[in-house]
Design a protein around this motif. Structure first.
Motif, mmCIF file in Angstrom:
data_model
loop_
_atom_site.group_PDB
_atom_site.id
_atom_site.type_symbol
_atom_site.label_atom_id
_atom_site.label_comp_id
_atom_site.label_asym_id
_atom_site.label_seq_id
_atom_site.Cartn_x
_atom_site.Cartn_y
_atom_site.Cartn_z
ATOM 1 N N ARG A 153 48.933 43.394 81.082
ATOM 2 C CA ARG A 153 48.646 42.785 79.968
ATOM 3 C C ARG A 153 49.471 41.473 79.920
ATOM 4 N N ASP A 154 50.777 41.606 80.326
ATOM 5 C CA ASP A 154 51.738 40.530 80.098
ATOM 6 C C ASP A 154 51.274 39.077 80.993
ATOM 7 N N MET A 155 50.812 39.375 81.992
ATOM 8 C CA MET A 155 50.118 38.098 82.634
ATOM 9 C C MET A 155 49.107 37.556 81.831
ATOM 10 N N GLN A 156 48.466 38.293 81.155
ATOM 11 C CA GLN A 156 47.281 37.763 80.435
ATOM 12 C C GLN A 156 47.499 37.829 78.827
ATOM 13 N N ASP A 157 48.586 37.192 78.481
ATOM 14 C CA ASP A 157 49.015 37.009 76.927
ATOM 15 C C ASP A 157 48.001 35.914 76.473
ATOM 16 N N THR A 158 47.547 36.102 75.122
ATOM 17 C CA THR A 158 46.333 35.303 74.759
ATOM 18 C C THR A 158 46.405 35.132 73.376
ATOM 19 N N PHE A 159 45.620 34.539 72.744
ATOM 20 C CA PHE A 159 45.315 34.135 71.318
ATOM 21 C C PHE A 159 44.757 35.163 70.677
ATOM 22 N N PHE A 160 45.261 35.604 69.706
ATOM 23 C CA PHE A 160 44.559 36.951 69.016
ATOM 24 C C PHE A 160 44.031 36.493 67.679
ATOM 25 N N THR A 161 42.837 36.797 67.478
ATOM 26 C CA THR A 161 42.294 36.405 66.227
ATOM 27 C C THR A 161 41.866 37.369 65.273
ATOM 28 N N GLY A 162 42.520 38.603 65.650
ATOM 29 C CA GLY A 162 42.723 39.891 64.864
ATOM 30 C C GLY A 162 43.166 40.895 65.498
ATOM 31 N N PRO A 163 43.502 42.098 65.178
ATOM 32 C CA PRO A 163 44.267 43.142 65.782
ATOM 33 C C PRO A 163 43.552 43.493 66.884
ATOM 34 N N GLU A 164 42.468 43.679 67.008
ATOM 35 C CA GLU A 164 41.555 44.188 68.138
ATOM 36 C C GLU A 164 40.531 42.941 68.687
ATOM 37 N N GLU A 165 40.968 41.745 68.270
ATOM 38 C CA GLU A 165 39.895 40.568 68.712
ATOM 39 C C GLU A 165 40.779 39.562 69.173
ATOM 40 N N LEU A 166 40.362 38.856 70.553
ATOM 41 C CA LEU A 166 41.168 37.966 71.030
ATOM 42 C C LEU A 166 40.215 36.821 71.708
ATOM 43 N N LEU A 167 40.910 35.730 72.240
ATOM 44 C CA LEU A 167 40.126 34.961 72.905
ATOM 45 C C LEU A 167 40.000 35.477 74.325
ATOM 46 N N ARG A 168 39.222 35.805 75.232
ATOM 47 C CA ARG A 168 39.172 36.502 76.336
ATOM 48 C C ARG A 168 40.142 35.625 77.239
ATOM 49 N N THR A 169 40.599 36.560 78.228
ATOM 50 C CA THR A 169 41.509 36.151 79.233
ATOM 51 C C THR A 169 40.924 35.996 80.537
ATOM 52 N N HIS A 170 39.786 36.532 80.702
ATOM 53 C CA HIS A 170 39.051 36.370 81.800
ATOM 54 C C HIS A 170 37.748 36.623 81.682
ATOM 55 N N THR A 171 36.809 36.494 82.586
ATOM 56 C CA THR A 171 35.418 36.673 82.592
ATOM 57 C C THR A 171 34.988 38.197 82.777
ATOM 58 N N SER A 172 35.761 38.859 83.192
ATOM 59 C CA SER A 172 35.722 40.277 83.513
ATOM 60 C C SER A 172 34.931 41.176 82.450
ATOM 61 N N PRO A 173 35.217 40.827 81.378
ATOM 62 C CA PRO A 173 34.605 41.725 80.061
ATOM 63 C C PRO A 173 33.097 41.688 80.480
ATOM 64 N N ILE A 174 32.672 40.691 81.075
ATOM 65 C CA ILE A 174 31.114 40.507 81.155
ATOM 66 C C ILE A 174 30.545 41.453 82.058
ATOM 67 N N GLN A 175 31.471 41.878 83.224
ATOM 68 C CA GLN A 175 31.143 43.054 83.807
ATOM 69 C C GLN A 175 30.591 44.384 83.158
ATOM 70 N N ILE A 176 31.401 44.793 82.077
ATOM 71 C CA ILE A 176 31.303 45.661 81.341
ATOM 72 C C ILE A 176 30.086 45.582 80.472
ATOM 73 N N ARG A 177 30.082 44.799 79.644
ATOM 74 C CA ARG A 177 28.713 44.470 78.989
ATOM 75 C C ARG A 177 27.738 44.233 79.605
ATOM 76 N N THR A 178 27.548 43.718 80.883
ATOM 77 C CA THR A 178 26.234 43.714 81.749
ATOM 78 C C THR A 178 25.832 45.160 82.037
ATOM 79 N N MET A 179 26.915 46.117 82.670
ATOM 80 C CA MET A 179 26.626 47.179 83.092
ATOM 81 C C MET A 179 26.116 48.327 82.108
ATOM 82 N N GLU A 180 26.641 48.174 80.796
ATOM 83 C CA GLU A 180 26.612 48.983 79.652
ATOM 84 C C GLU A 180 24.900 48.724 79.463
ATOM 85 N N LYS A 181 24.463 47.678 79.648
ATOM 86 C CA LYS A 181 23.092 47.428 79.161
ATOM 87 C C LYS A 181 22.223 47.843 80.408
ATOM 88 N N THR A 182 22.612 47.683 81.625
ATOM 89 C CA THR A 182 21.621 47.879 82.655
ATOM 90 C C THR A 182 21.888 49.490 83.233
#
Ligand code: DAH
Length: 340
Positions: A153-182
């Motif tokens: 996580r150190d290498m991907q420090d970012t801007f948090f908009t809430g305790p569990e909410e942040l500006l994404r540090t990479h596009t990898s979350p889309i992997q999860i979002r897509t796989m969950e759906k398909t």
């Protein structure tokens, strides 16, 4: 009376011949053919003629009138033509004069490079997916096997908009979002382009930049598939002579992981300033999707395997166009942008 008619006709014609513009012609028309014109006066005087003279003179007067009208019309059209000619001559356009320059807009180099990347993968059967720029901690980190206390996580420090909410540090979350759906459908082949954010700011890092993520899941995906697809990408993007090499690396969401280098775009591999004399340029991270990531997203890791990769669009644009400072891409200076 006959004499008079002939004299009028002659005089009128002479005047008409000499007239050079419409005003003069109109004056002549009024003078001879108008209500109080000379010819009209003569016609009015017809009453005083004897009955046997009247038809002959009447006929003559009518024909003089018709003749004058004809003559007048003819003179008018001649004058009009001359006026038009003079006007056209005065308005002559010099078609060899240089025009007023106007500049044609074009896409920003980053947009162009991103579209080029998309085209290459679309051609390989991948589809394009998108995801939110404000991401949850779960999709950005947890589901990608980066728990809260993980040093990655150190290498991907970012801007948090809430305790569990942040500006994404990479596009990898889309992997999860897509796989969950398909899940559990295969084959799954996607790329995910988009803006990402990090606490970085120097000549080669920007707090906002762009990535393109790639993911393929199927029953028999191997590392050879990953290498094959990325080799084709490198050749299409940087030229057919481009060579690639894969160095072992580490990402929590892939196992094994690798860094892909391409032979230097400047020196072709001989070694130069751009590649720090190594002949190679690091271009993206990749690997076989970590079984944990498959499982979190609903794919049975015993049945399915996958590969993934992630690349920075700015880096690729900088290599392609020989740009040495990333900030130039965001300054919106047209003197720079117009060169590319
Ligand atoms: N998400 C990584 C980063 O931003 C890039 C990356 C590396 C993505 C390897 C991947 C991958 O999908 O397999 O640094």
């Amino acid at each position: 009376m006959e004499e008079k008619l002939r004299a009028i006709a002659q005089e009128a014609k002479q005047l008409l011949d000499r007239a050079t513009n419409m005003d003069q012609l109109n004056e002549i028309r009024v003078k001879f053919l108008g209500k109080k014109g000379e010819l009209t006066k003569v016609l009015r005087g017809m009453g005083a003629l004897s009955a046997d003279e009247r038809p002959r003179i009447g006929q003559l007067a009518n024909s003089v009138q018709a003749d004058l009208e004809d003559y007048l019309n003819h003179s008018m059209s001649e004058v009009k033509n001359k006026e038009l000619e003079a006007q056209l001559a005065g308005e002559k356009i010099d078609v060899t004069l240089p025009g007023t320059p106007f500049s044609l807009g074009k896409n920003h180099p980053l947009t162009r490079v991103q579209q080029e990347i998309e085209d290459i993968f679309l051609g390989l059967g991948f589809s394009i997916m998108e995801g939110p720029e404000i991401e949850t901690d779960f999709y950005n980190f947890e589901a990608l096997n980066i728990p809260k206390d993980h040093p990655a996580r150190d290498m991907q420090d970012t801007f948090f908009t809430g305790p569990e909410e942040l500006l994404r540090t990479h596009t990898s979350p889309i992997q999860i979002r897509t796989m969950e759906k398909t899940a559990p459908q295969v084959p799954l082949k996607i790329i995910a382009p988009g803006r990402v954010y990090r606490r970085d700011d120097d000549a080669t890092h920007s707090p906002m930049f762009h990535q393109v993520e790639g993911l393929a899941v199927d029953t028999r995906i191997t590392f050879a598939d990953l290498k094959g697809v990325l080799q084709i990408f490198a050749e299409e993007m940087f030229g057919i002579k481009t060579r690639t090499r894969f160095r072992p690396s580490y990402f929590p969401f892939t196992e094994p992981s690798a860094e892909m280098d391409i032979s230097c775009v400047m020196c072709g591999g001989k070694g130069c300033r751009v590649c720090s004399r190594t002949g190679w340029l690091e271009i993206l991270g990749c690997g076989m999707v970590n079984p944990r990531v498959l499982e979190v997203s609903g794919y049975d890791a015993e049945k399915f395997t996958g590969f993934a990769f992630g690349m920075g669009v700015e880096r690729i644009a900088m290599l392609k166009y020989g740009i040495d400072d990333m900030r130039l891409l965001f300054d919106n200076d047209l003197r720079f942008l117009a060169q590319i």
